[in-house]
Design a protein around this motif. Structure first.
Motif, PDB file in Angstrom:
ATOM      1  N   VAL A  97       0.841  -1.193   0.000  1.00 18.93           N
ATOM      2  CA  VAL A  97       0.000   0.000   0.000  1.00 18.93           C
ATOM      3  C   VAL A  97       0.877   1.245   0.000  1.00 18.93           C
ATOM      4  O   VAL A  97       0.634   2.203  -0.751  1.00 18.93           O
ATOM      5  N   GLN A  98       1.919   1.242   0.823  1.00 20.08           N
ATOM      6  CA  GLN A  98       2.851   2.367   0.818  1.00 20.08           C
ATOM      7  C   GLN A  98       3.460   2.564  -0.576  1.00 20.08           C
ATOM      8  O   GLN A  98       3.522   3.683  -1.086  1.00 20.08           O
ATOM      9  N   ASP A  99       3.920   1.470  -1.173  1.00 21.64           N
ATOM     10  CA  ASP A  99       4.540   1.540  -2.502  1.00 21.64           C
ATOM     11  C   ASP A  99       3.600   2.181  -3.517  1.00 21.64           C
ATOM     12  O   ASP A  99       3.975   3.128  -4.229  1.00 21.64           O
ATOM     13  N   LEU A 100       2.381   1.662  -3.592  1.00 20.87           N
ATOM     14  CA  LEU A 100       1.463   2.122  -4.629  1.00 20.87           C
ATOM     15  C   LEU A 100       0.887   3.492  -4.318  1.00 20.87           C
ATOM     16  O   LEU A 100       0.600   4.278  -5.237  1.00 20.87           O
ATOM     17  N   PHE A 101       0.717   3.803  -3.047  1.00 17.65           N
ATOM     18  CA  PHE A 101       0.190   5.113  -2.674  1.00 17.65           C
ATOM     19  C   PHE A 101       1.178   6.210  -3.070  1.00 17.65           C
ATOM     20  O   PHE A 101       0.786   7.240  -3.639  1.00 17.65           O
ATOM     21  N   VAL A 102       2.456   5.986  -2.799  1.00 20.35           N
ATOM     22  CA  VAL A 102       3.472   6.958  -3.190  1.00 20.35           C
ATOM     23  C   VAL A 102       3.654   6.948  -4.707  1.00 20.35           C
ATOM     24  O   VAL A 102       3.903   7.992  -5.316  1.00 20.35           O
ATOM     25  N   ALA A 103       3.499   5.790  -5.340  1.00 22.15           N
ATOM     26  CA  ALA A 103       3.571   5.722  -6.807  1.00 22.15           C
ATOM     27  C   ALA A 103       2.488   6.584  -7.445  1.00 22.15           C
ATOM     28  O   ALA A 103       2.746   7.312  -8.417  1.00 22.15           O
ATOM     29  N   ARG A 104       1.281   6.504  -6.906  1.00 23.03           N
ATOM     30  CA  ARG A 104       0.192   7.335  -7.449  1.00 23.03           C
ATOM     31  C   ARG A 104       0.525   8.819  -7.293  1.00 23.03           C
ATOM     32  O   ARG A 104       0.299   9.614  -8.202  1.00 23.03           O
ATOM     33  N   ALA A 105       1.094   9.174  -6.151  1.00 21.15           N
ATOM     34  CA  ALA A 105       1.496  10.567  -5.947  1.00 21.15           C
ATOM     35  C   ALA A 105       2.566  10.979  -6.951  1.00 21.15           C
ATOM     36  O   ALA A 105       2.533  12.088  -7.494  1.00 21.15           O
ATOM     37  N   ALA A 106       3.520  10.087  -7.215  1.00 19.20           N
ATOM     38  CA  ALA A 106       4.579  10.386  -8.184  1.00 19.20           C
ATOM     39  C   ALA A 106       3.997  10.569  -9.586  1.00 19.20           C
ATOM     40  O   ALA A 106       4.444  11.443 -10.346  1.00 19.20           O
TER      41      ALA A 106
ATOM     42  N   ALA B 171      -4.848  -3.448  -8.290  1.00 14.58           N
ATOM     43  CA  ALA B 171      -4.340  -2.206  -7.723  1.00 14.58           C
ATOM     44  C   ALA B 171      -3.093  -1.736  -8.469  1.00 14.58           C
ATOM     45  O   ALA B 171      -2.956  -0.549  -8.794  1.00 14.58           O
ATOM     46  N   ALA B 172      -2.185  -2.654  -8.745  1.00  8.90           N
ATOM     47  CA  ALA B 172      -0.990  -2.299  -9.513  1.00  8.90           C
ATOM     48  C   ALA B 172      -1.347  -1.978 -10.958  1.00  8.90           C
ATOM     49  O   ALA B 172      -0.772  -1.060 -11.563  1.00  8.90           O
ATOM     50  N   GLY B 173      -2.296  -2.714 -11.517  1.00 10.22           N
ATOM     51  CA  GLY B 173      -2.665  -2.515 -12.911  1.00 10.22           C
ATOM     52  C   GLY B 173      -3.283  -1.155 -13.181  1.00 10.22           C
ATOM     53  O   GLY B 173      -3.053  -0.564 -14.242  1.00 10.22           O
ATOM     54  N   VAL B 174      -4.063  -0.639 -12.241  1.00 12.60           N
ATOM     55  CA  VAL B 174      -4.647   0.702 -12.397  1.00 12.60           C
ATOM     56  C   VAL B 174      -3.538   1.736 -12.549  1.00 12.60           C
ATOM     57  O   VAL B 174      -3.589   2.617 -13.419  1.00 12.60           O
ATOM     58  N   LEU B 175      -2.497   1.630 -11.712  1.00  7.52           N
ATOM     59  CA  LEU B 175      -1.405   2.588 -11.789  1.00  7.52           C
ATOM     60  C   LEU B 175      -0.570   2.382 -13.050  1.00  7.52           C
ATOM     61  O   LEU B 175      -0.083   3.351 -13.644  1.00  7.52           O
ATOM     62  N   GLU B 176      -0.417   1.139 -13.465  1.00  6.19           N
ATOM     63  CA  GLU B 176       0.284   0.875 -14.724  1.00  6.19           C
ATOM     64  C   GLU B 176      -0.440   1.539 -15.888  1.00  6.19           C
ATOM     65  O   GLU B 176       0.183   2.139 -16.780  1.00  6.19           O
ATOM     66  N   ALA B 177      -1.760   1.447 -15.892  1.00  4.98           N
ATOM     67  CA  ALA B 177      -2.542   2.083 -16.956  1.00  4.98           C
ATOM     68  C   ALA B 177      -2.360   3.596 -16.929  1.00  4.98           C
ATOM     69  O   ALA B 177      -2.156   4.234 -17.978  1.00  4.98           O
ATOM     70  N   LEU B 178      -2.425   4.184 -15.738  1.00  9.90           N
ATOM     71  CA  LEU B 178      -2.224   5.625 -15.630  1.00  9.90           C
ATOM     72  C   LEU B 178      -0.834   6.019 -16.099  1.00  9.90           C
ATOM     73  O   LEU B 178      -0.654   7.038 -16.780  1.00  9.90           O
ATOM     74  N   SER B 179       0.154   5.216 -15.741  1.00  9.56           N
ATOM     75  CA  SER B 179       1.521   5.511 -16.160  1.00  9.56           C
ATOM     76  C   SER B 179       1.647   5.527 -17.683  1.00  9.56           C
ATOM     77  O   SER B 179       2.269   6.428 -18.255  1.00  9.56           O
TER      78      SER B 179
END
Length: 249
Positions: free
Chosen positions: A70-79, A118-126
């Motif tokens: 959760v920490q990893d992905l939460f900060v990833a979303r912020a980045a 959860a990881a896939g959503v951020l991958e798509a945004l990236s």
């Protein structure tokens, strides 16, 4: 029954009852550092301050007791958010640095046991943000594919629902866009959020999406109503501002 409730119910009957029922970031909804960062960015208060607030978040997230992924992905979303903001501000070097940092954190989140949705959503945004930075057609096309796969596999994930609604609403028809579906999915997301609760930044996404969806559907009164609700949270969204300027008094 009001017109609004009719629309929400219509959308609800179109999707499964479990759709959007899982929110992996419920415990993060009261994160003050993340809230401050998003408020700064989405009120367009300057890149330097955003970089400072990101550093504060990255340095304090461990104090909340979240699981490591959760920490990893939460900060990833912020980045990702800071990276896109940097690109909007014309600073490509900073944008690339933060998108690269986000990609590393997404990979670390997967290694630390993050649910694939959860990881896939951020991958798509990236991929979509990288497309804005470097214009890579392959990354632009990857966004629709990733979102489609996530929706097929994980419709129960609240953020997959939001991402799918956004894809339908904003993508061109040739890339799978469908403004009617986009509006319906945002209506359903609002119903889920009202029942289960969500973070203020997710509520903003829903309000802004509904404002645009109703605008595309030529429903000016509802478009303006939701634009005002979104503007009460963050003030610098281009679509929201345009709707208020066009229909507001």
């Amino acid at each position: 029954m009001t017109l609004l409730l009719v629309f929400i119910c219509a959308a609800a009957f179109a999707l499964d009852a479990d759709t959007g029922s899982i929110n992996y970031y419920t415990e993060c909804a009261d994160n003050a550092e993340y809230a401050a960062l998003l408020k700064h960015v989405f009120d367009d208060e300057g890149l330097d301050g955003a970089l400072e607030l990101y550093a504060v978040l990255a340095g304090t997230v461990h104090t909340y007791g979240y699981e490591q992924w959760v920490q990893d992905l939460f900060v990833a979303r912020a980045a990702l958010i800071v990276g896109r903001y940097a690109n909007d501000e014309g600073n490509e070097a900073v944008a690339q640095a933060y998108l690269n940092a986000a990609d590393s954190l997404i990979a670390q989140g997967r290694a630390d046991g993050a649910p694939e949705s959860a990881a896939g959503v951020l991958e798509a945004l990236s991929t979509s943000f990288w497309y804005l930075v470097d214009g890579s057609i392959s990354k632009g096309l990857a966004f629709g594919r990733i979102v489609g796969d996530l929706w097929d596999e994980y419709p129960e994930d609240f953020h997959v629902l939001l991402l799918t609604a956004d894809k339908y609403l904003h993508s061109p028809g040739i890339a799978g866009g469908n403004k009617k579906k986009g509006l319906e999915y945002y209506q359903f997301a609002e119903a889920v959020a009202l029942e289960n609760g969500c973070a203020v930044w997710d509520m903003f996404s829903i309000y802004a999406g509904l404002a645009v969806g109703y605008d595309k559907n030529k429903e000016e009164e509802l478009a303006l109503e939701y634009a005002y609700l979104a503007d009460e949270i963050y003030t610098a969204d281009v679509n929201v501002v345009e709707i208020i300027e066009e229909y507001g008094n």
